[in-house]
Design a protein around this motif. Structure first.
Motif, PDB file in Angstrom:
ATOM      1  N   LEU A 104     -10.249   4.215   9.362  1.00 17.30           N
ATOM      2  CA  LEU A 104      -9.496   5.687   9.321  1.00 17.30           C
ATOM      3  C   LEU A 104     -10.728   6.480   9.727  1.00 17.30           C
ATOM      4  N   LYS A 124      -0.181   5.087  13.424  1.00 16.83           N
ATOM      5  CA  LYS A 124       0.391   5.050  12.186  1.00 16.83           C
ATOM      6  C   LYS A 124       0.391   3.958  11.470  1.00 16.83           C
ATOM      7  N   LEU A 125      -0.237   3.995  10.198  1.00 14.26           N
ATOM      8  CA  LEU A 125      -0.502   2.732   9.377  1.00 14.26           C
ATOM      9  C   LEU A 125       1.063   1.858   9.182  1.00 14.26           C
ATOM     10  N   ALA A 126       1.932   2.950   8.846  1.00 15.35           N
ATOM     11  CA  ALA A 126       3.486   2.344   8.570  1.00 15.35           C
ATOM     12  C   ALA A 126       3.926   1.389   9.981  1.00 15.35           C
ATOM     13  N   HIS A 152      -8.666  12.000  12.675  1.00 15.16           N
ATOM     14  CA  HIS A 152      -7.176  12.510  12.849  1.00 15.16           C
ATOM     15  C   HIS A 152      -6.395  11.393  12.337  1.00 15.16           C
ATOM     16  N   ALA A 153      -6.649  10.186  12.214  1.00 13.45           N
ATOM     17  CA  ALA A 153      -5.510   8.959  11.968  1.00 13.45           C
ATOM     18  C   ALA A 153      -6.203   7.829  11.981  1.00 13.45           C
ATOM     19  N   TYR A 154      -5.598   6.994  11.842  1.00 12.82           N
ATOM     20  CA  TYR A 154      -6.020   5.469  11.524  1.00 12.82           C
ATOM     21  C   TYR A 154      -6.286   5.091  13.014  1.00 12.82           C
ATOM     22  N   ASN A 212      -6.494  12.378   4.607  1.00 11.66           N
ATOM     23  CA  ASN A 212      -5.664  11.801   5.651  1.00 11.66           C
ATOM     24  C   ASN A 212      -4.408  11.436   4.937  1.00 11.66           C
ATOM     25  N   ARG A 213      -3.268  11.768   5.466  1.00 12.47           N
ATOM     26  CA  ARG A 213      -1.767  11.258   4.940  1.00 12.47           C
ATOM     27  C   ARG A 213      -1.820   9.629   5.097  1.00 12.47           C
ATOM     28  N   THR A 214      -1.568   8.994   4.060  1.00 15.73           N
ATOM     29  CA  THR A 214      -1.334   7.652   3.879  1.00 15.73           C
ATOM     30  C   THR A 214      -0.634   7.122   4.878  1.00 15.73           C
ATOM     31  N   TRP A 215       0.592   7.516   4.988  1.00 14.79           N
ATOM     32  CA  TRP A 215       1.483   6.397   5.911  1.00 14.79           C
ATOM     33  C   TRP A 215       0.898   6.503   7.440  1.00 14.79           C
ATOM     34  N   ASP A 216       0.670   7.763   7.817  1.00 15.72           N
ATOM     35  CA  ASP A 216       0.315   7.932   9.379  1.00 15.72           C
ATOM     36  C   ASP A 216      -1.135   8.381   9.495  1.00 15.72           C
ATOM     37  N   GLY A 217      -1.779   8.609   8.583  1.00 13.19           N
ATOM     38  CA  GLY A 217      -3.202   9.011   8.959  1.00 13.19           C
ATOM     39  C   GLY A 217      -3.285  10.314   9.393  1.00 13.19           C
ATOM     40  N   ASP A 267      -3.094   9.127  -4.425  1.00 13.08           N
ATOM     41  CA  ASP A 267      -3.499   8.064  -3.675  1.00 13.08           C
ATOM     42  C   ASP A 267      -2.389   7.350  -2.614  1.00 13.08           C
ATOM     43  N   VAL A 268      -1.486   7.689  -3.175  1.00 12.37           N
ATOM     44  CA  VAL A 268      -0.226   7.210  -2.022  1.00 12.37           C
ATOM     45  C   VAL A 268       0.045   8.289  -1.158  1.00 12.37           C
ATOM     46  N   ARG A 310       0.958  -1.270  -0.001  1.00 15.20           N
ATOM     47  CA  ARG A 310      -0.084  -0.010   0.120  1.00 15.20           C
ATOM     48  C   ARG A 310       0.862   1.276   0.139  1.00 15.20           C
ATOM     49  N   LEU A 311       2.003   1.151   0.909  1.00 18.20           N
ATOM     50  CA  LEU A 311       2.770   2.494   0.955  1.00 18.20           C
ATOM     51  C   LEU A 311       3.630   2.628  -0.290  1.00 18.20           C
ATOM     52  N   ALA A 356      -2.328  10.729   0.273  1.00 20.20           N
ATOM     53  CA  ALA A 356      -3.348  10.764   1.202  1.00 20.20           C
ATOM     54  C   ALA A 356      -4.422  10.262   0.786  1.00 20.20           C
ATOM     55  N   VAL A 357      -5.299   9.737   1.607  1.00 26.33           N
ATOM     56  CA  VAL A 357      -6.588   9.035   1.221  1.00 26.33           C
ATOM     57  C   VAL A 357      -7.630   9.677   1.636  1.00 26.33           C
TER      58      VAL A 357
END
Ligand code: HEM
Ligand code: SF4
Lengths: 551, 105
Positions: A47, A97-99, A50-52, B21-26, B64-65, A26-27, B67-68
């Protein structure tokens, strides 16, 4: 405690490495969000604003101290130092954080915790009474059956792609602490005349946009047939369930539309085909699961130890004991509820420090075991009565001895607009204000048992329909407006609340609740008449009059 | 989710931004004029009519990479030119929860 076997551990570890790979793809852009969404939801990742948000299952609400420590570690390392316990025996982390999620999942997998069945249209975490196995008068430990169903339905293809999410709750006590009547399937463990274990099966309960109290579909299903019976229900649901309309997809709608008689006939017919199949449960399977639950080696202790007698002179201790300490099935022991509802705090939140300290206290005083209940509180299930004063002092130092369990400030609230992307209005600040208004313990005690439940939108995660006082946030012309109901309840006499009148503004909610409470205090016939009983006796009208007379 | 571009006709009532929302950290981010994302609302590209909004959203959704869940959100522009969120939800997304967080109490 339950000891997971090898298969479970392998499965959990496989899921972690699969997810690690998916996140990587995904990243890097190899997977789009559209492709990834299903995959993350299967691992409890939403999601939010503010975050996941990361939702982790606590099957039937039982946690070992080392698991609680690991939750604390995840809160500290990957989140902002706290977690939120929910009404479905889950914990949610709000800032992940998703990562870093694959690492968090891997850390949790080390202690057998996972996020399977916490989101998506599948069979969700099977919940149970948080006092399972220790409540006096309980027929049998319901977690054995929760575990059986969990094993059977985890990743079972037939239960993984349902028309909608599916929730089961089990209780084995007369007093229902698992809110089984607001679940898709509710199971009440009972014995037949021959003394055999079985279940009264209820179906079609649920809240949300169209709330229903579950109805009894069969008065007794033998334990050995319970999987085939549940499967029959799910087959009928799978066959008829509305996949075309998300608002109509829950089983409650189907039961309502077909009627319970027709629905139960269909289930019965389906069941006759499969009841003698491999789904029939051998006694050994149950015994094998039973053997994996270990119970503490209780000591023989006095009913009224000296320590307790002495501490009774301290009114603060007594205030806490009266509301937080419940009888245990073994003499000399108690079940201690830990309030996660401090005055001014967000309901259900616990800091990493509190979780760590509580894990230590569980080791010291509760055979290393902690429970999570649907009221967003925790419990220590096996505390020797002689240890109660020492435990209380330790909890008090941690801010975990608020003496308000089951009182008006023991509020259930969803995350609402502060966190949730589906919300229309805030929930947590309403709860915080109410805990300040009713912070006076004498007053709260005088009012007695009264549950306030708050949701920030019609999805009803905060169970507002079944709050004695229910508060639902909606949006009107860009403003937060709150609809107030009274008379709901989630126990064995579950009922939906009734609206008292037009919605009120954010700033007025606490005043309105005060009015309702004052009306109750004036109207009750005697101090023992609980709020619920007064509402039942008099209906909504006198409360409505009181609230709207001056508005 | 189908793309927000197809979901509904885009019509804006006042100055708006594109947020996601930013993809890697949301975390909450805003589309900038430099075709990137910023967590700082003051760096957001402002659109003032529906065509501009549509174009900015299309460009944002394509990333899409980065932000989502990109969508158009209303803002208010103060007298000093400061960009303020246009409603409570966006206020909360921009400045954080309205409650103390337990770990800070
Ligand atoms: C913040 C992220 C959350 C999201 C996005 C979310 C979303 C939803 C949605 C969409 C539904 C309705 C599903 C349906 O009717 O088919 C639902 C129901 C529910 N949620 Fe949540 N929820 C969240 C948090 C929570 C929390 C924190 C709790 C516990 C306090 C919770 C407990 C429940 C319960 C018990 C229901 C079932 C109500 C019913 O019977 O219909 N949820 N949630
Ligand atoms: S009730 Fe609504 S606002 Fe509250 S958590 Fe559920 S979806 Fe979000």
């Amino acid at each position: 405690m339950y000891a997971y076997d090898e298969i479970d551990r392998t499965l959990v570890n496989e899921r972690v490495s699969e997810f690690r790979d998916q996140v990587k793809r995904r990243l890097s852009g190899e997977l789009t969000e559209d492709e990834f969404k299903m995959l993350r939801l299967q691992n409890g990742v939403y999601l939010q604003l503010h975050a996941y948000m990361f939702r982790v299952a606590i099957p039937y609400g039982t946690l070992a101290s080392r698991q609680l420590r690991q939750l604390a570690h995840v809160a500290r390392k990957y989140d902002r130092g706290y977690g939120h316990f929910t009404t479905r025996q889950n914990i949610q982390f709000n800032w992940i954080k998703l990562a870093e999620l694959p690492d968090a999942l891997a850390d949790l997998a080390e202690v057998g915790i996972h996020a399977m069945q916490t989101s998506g249209n599948n069979m969700r975490n099977v919940t149970s009474d948080q006092w399972a196995g220790v409540a006096p008068g309980e027929i049998e430990d319901p977690r054995i059956w929760s575990e059986l169903i969990r094993q059977h339905t985890t990743l079972h293809p037939e239960f993984s792609f349902l028309p909608r999410k599916f929730k089961i709750a089990i209780t084995a006590s007369d007093h229902d602490r698992a809110a089984i009547k607001i679940h898709d399937i509710g199971l009440r463990l009972i014995k037949n005349e021959k003394g055999e274990t079985g279940f009264e099966v209820l179906v079609g309960g649920g809240l949300g946009r169209t709330p229903f109290i579950a109805k009894t579909i069969k008065h007794f299903v033998h334990g050995r047939d319970i999987l085939s019976y549940i499967e029959a229900i799910l087959r009928v649901y799978n066959q008829y369930g509305r996949r075309d309309n998300i608002y109509k997809a829950r089983i409650k709608i189907l039961v309502h539309e077909l009627g319970i008689e027709k629905f139960s006939r269909e289930v019965e017919e389906e069941w006759q085909h499969i009841r003698n199949s491999s789904l029939q449960i051998d006694d050994e399977v149950i015994e094998d699961i039973r053997a994996r639950f270990s119970y503490p080696a209780y000591e023989k202790l006095p009913h009224m130890p000296d320590e307790l007698r002495q501490a009774a002179a301290d009114p603060d201790f007594e205030a806490w004991r009266k509301n937080s300490v419940a009888p245990h099935k073994v003499q000399g022991y108690s079940i201690v509820t830990i309030s996660l509802k401090p005055v001014g705090g967000p309901p259900g939140d616990a800091t990493a420090e509190q979780m760590d300290a509580l894990a230590d206290l569980a080791d010291k005083y509760s055979f290393g075991e902690i429970r999570v209940g649907h009221e967003q509180n925790l419990a220590l299930p096996h505390v020797a009565k002689r240890d109660l004063p020492a435990l209380w002092k330790a909890l008090d130092r941690l801010g975990l001895a608020t003496p308000n369990v089951n009182l008006i400030t023991d509020i259930i609230a969803c995350p609402g607009l502060d966190y949730c992307s589906l919300a229309n209005a805030r929930s947590i600040p309403i709860a915080q204000e109410l805990t300040r208004r009713f912070a006076n313990h004498e007053l709260a005690n005088l009012i007695g048992r009264l549950h306030i439940n708050i949701s920030g939108c019609i999805n009803a995660c905060g169970h507002h329909h079944v709050g004695h006082i229910g508060i639902l946030g909606v949006e009107k012309n860009g403003e937060e407006v709150y609809q107030i109901t009274i008379g709901g309840r989630a126990d064995e006499n579950a009922a939906l609340g009734n609206l008292i009148g037009p919605g009120v503004k954010f700033d007025e909610v606490a005043d309105v609740v005060e009015d309702i409470v004052e009306a109750y205090l004036a109207l009750r016939e005697r101090p023992e008449e609980l709020f619920m009983d007064t509402v039942k006796r008099l209906g909504v009208e006198p409360f409505k009059e009181r609230v709207y007379a001056t508005r | 989710m189908t793309s927000p571009l197809e979901q509904k006709k885009i019509k804006i009532a006042g100055p708006s931004v594109v947020t996601a929302n930013r993809t890697w950290d949301g975390i909450v981010v805003y589309r900038t004029a430099a075709k990137g994302w910023s967590p700082d609302l003051s760096e957001a590209a402002i659109v003032r009519n529906s065509d501009e909004a549509k174009a900015l959203l299309a460009e944002a959704v394509a990333d899409d990479v980065g932000a989502v869940g990109a969508y158009i959100a209303p803002v208010q522009i103060g007298e000093d030119g400061r960009i303020e969120p246009g409603n409570l939800r966006e206020q909360i997304r921009s400045t954080g929860v309205t409650i103390g967080q337990p770990a800070q109490v």
